[in-house]
Design an enzyme around this catalytic site. Structure first.
Site, short mmCIF file in Angstrom:
data_model
loop_
_atom_site.label_atom_id
_atom_site.label_comp_id
_atom_site.label_asym_id
_atom_site.label_seq_id
_atom_site.Cartn_x
_atom_site.Cartn_y
_atom_site.Cartn_z
N GLU A 124 32.20 -5.68 -133.34
CA GLU A 124 32.87 -6.70 -134.16
C GLU A 124 33.29 -6.12 -135.51
OE1 GLU A 124 31.67 -11.04 -136.16
OE2 GLU A 124 30.15 -9.75 -135.24
N CYS A 131 30.09 -12.08 -131.59
CA CYS A 131 28.94 -12.52 -132.38
C CYS A 131 28.07 -13.47 -131.56
CB CYS A 131 29.43 -13.14 -133.68
SG CYS A 131 28.13 -13.56 -134.87
N LYS A 165 38.03 -15.39 -131.56
CA LYS A 165 36.75 -16.08 -131.48
C LYS A 165 36.94 -17.58 -131.68
CE LYS A 165 32.12 -16.14 -133.49
NZ LYS A 165 31.26 -15.71 -134.61
#
Length: 506
Positions: free
Chosen positions: A271, A383, A331
């Site tokens: 990430e 995440c 995301k």
């Protein structure tokens, strides 16, 4: 002891005779022990003890207020222990004063503790209206798990560290059928039955353990093709220097060198591996990366911030290196207070006391198409998206391999990375797909189809994890139906308890 419950002496009677504050203190301490049932220690029998003490003091407790207070105390201890790493992100890396970070962490744990408190209040009400085995052995577990589900949904949800995750080693075989909430329900029912009639409870526990062992040998999905070599890059860039302008070139150099050294066909960077927007990253650098990948025949997935089509919109994303503008993942489930500010009018003031880069992300929309590379279809998640089982399965259903991109340097020195890896193992069993995790500081790992960690890098080290993965097709029952069957069963169970009360049948 309340009517409808078998008379019994011993520990339970003495507990109920203690003043509320003493029982609450004991429950808070017991709840805190629950962190040792989860990863990295994984002392899963502790979960039976920790949940058992909570249910023991709820047994026959018909005062909703007292039951709620006891549930809150247990939850406060449990969540302070399991989400202690919030303090690290706020103070150590967010720059918030230590006292304020401690207050915020405690308030967050107190918010999470409200959910077992609500379960306790309802459990007290149910047992007052209809005392008996059914209310305690079915109603109380159902209310506890419904509260857990609410915790995972309300205000975008935070289902971190559900106690059912601790049972991965012994009840993991049920996950492709029930999902993590279903396993929590099995655990809760067994604990309550043990407390009511210990012989029946032990028999039920044996049946569930044997069933899990048998189900673990069922393969719900099938491998597609042969193994694929994969390289997972762990740059180990400390969070306190990652977003400092003077260290920008360090990140570029580290990942360029690692990409050149990687041997896998599929290469995964973590990430925000490059601490800049894709559009602001030097074009010559990206061209150099593409040249390295093309010469060695590598497919590369890169975690990086993306600018949106409208002004002010930007995303925490993943791109395919050879066509970053065409194939992207954005995301969709953002971290409150980390990636966006919920209700700015109420909470915006907090950001005057800490420094968090890129705290105004926009959310992508699911489902999103997987990346067609590495010999199959790779579904990205960024995440903590892999802690939301029911959401996770939506994109996983269209893929043959799962890939998580994380930067857990925000919580260095804690058990957060190990806890998240355990939750990723559960997602593998729920969906029947292998999973790779590329992280900045750890834990970078490959989770095999049986839910075990096949390979991993040590945390807080710079390195490349070279491993192999298999693509899988087909679907587990959980991937098809999600949590819906469990919620229906829970609601039916509670309704049965209530309707049975109205008929006054013991």
């Amino acid at each position: 002891m309340q009517s409808g419950l078998p008379e019994r002496a011993g520990l339970l009677t003495r507990l109920q005779a203690l003043p509320l504050w003493q029982v609450a203190f004991l429950l808070a301490a017991c709840g805190a022990l629950g962190v040792f049932a989860l990863a990295p220690l994984g002392l899963f029998p502790l979960a039976w003890l920790v949940l058992g003490l909570l249910f023991a003091v709820w047994r026959g407790e018909v005062r909703p207020g007292r039951a709620a207070a006891l549930g809150f105390a247990w939850g406060l201890g449990y969540f302070l222990a399991t989400i202690h790493w919030v303090y690290i992100s706020l103070h150590t890396f967010g720059g918030m004063a230590a006292w304020l970070a401690l207050v915020c962490t405690t308030l967050f744990a107190a918010y999470l503790a409200l959910f077992p408190a609500v379960a306790g209040a309802l459990a007290g009400w149910l047992q007052r209206k209809r005392p008996g085995a059914l209310s305690f052995c079915l109603g109380v577990p159902a209310l506890f798990v419904l509260a857990e589900g609410l915790r995972g949904w309300l205000f975008t949800g935070f289902p971190w560290a559900g106690i059912g995750y601790s049972q991965l080693p012994v009840l993991g075989g049920w996950l492709p059928l029930t999902g993590s909430f279903g396993v929590t329900l099995l655990l809760a029912i067994t604990v309550s039955v043990v407390l009511w009639r210990w012989r029946a409870g032990l028999l039920l526990a044996g049946v569930l353990l044997l069933g899990s062992w048998g189900l673990a040998h069922v393969r719900w999905t099938q491998p597609q093709g042969g193994p694929v070599a994969v390289s997972l890059l762990q740059g180990n860039i400390p969070q306190n220097i990652k977003w400092v302008r003077e260290n920008y070139l360090l990140s570029l150099q580290v990942y360029r060198d690692q990409l050149a050294a990687a041997r896998g066909q599929l290469v995964v960077l973590p990430e925000t591996a490059i601490p800049s927007f894709l559009a602001q990253t030097p074009p010559e650098y990206l061209a150099e990366l593409r040249t390295i990948a093309a010469k060695q025949g590598k497919d590369v997935l890169l975690g990086i911030a993306l600018e949106g089509e409208t002004p002010g919109a930007y995303y925490n994303g993943v791109v395919r290196l050879d066509q970053p503008q065409l194939t992207q993942y954005r995301k969709s489930h953002l971290v409150p207070f980390g990636e966006y500010v919920p209700v700015p009018a109420l909470f915006g003031w907090l950001y005057r006391f800490m420094s968090i880069p890129l705290d105004g992300f926009s959310a992508g929309i699911d489902p999103q198409a997987p990346f067609a590379l590495g010999g199959g279809k790779v579904a990205a998640n960024v995440c903590y998206e892999d802690i939301f089982g029911n959401e996770f399965r939506v994109n996983a259903a269209n893929a043959t391999l799962l890939a998580n991109f994380s930067n857990l340097a925000w919580f260095d020195g804690s058990w957060a990375a190990e806890q998240q890896l355990q939750m990723a193992q559960v997602r593998v069993l729920e969906n029947g797909r292998e999973l790779v995790r590329a992280t900045n500081t750890g834990v970078t790992a490959v989770v095999g189809i049986d839910g075990s960690v096949r390979d991993r890098l040590p945390a807080r080290t710079r390195g490349i994890l070279e491993s192999r993965v298999w693509h899988y097709t087909g679907a587990t029952p959980y991937q098809r139906l999600g949590d819906l069957p469990v919620w229906l069963l829970l609601l039916i169970g509670v309704c049965v308890c209530i309707l049975r009360k109205s008929k006054h049948v013991d």
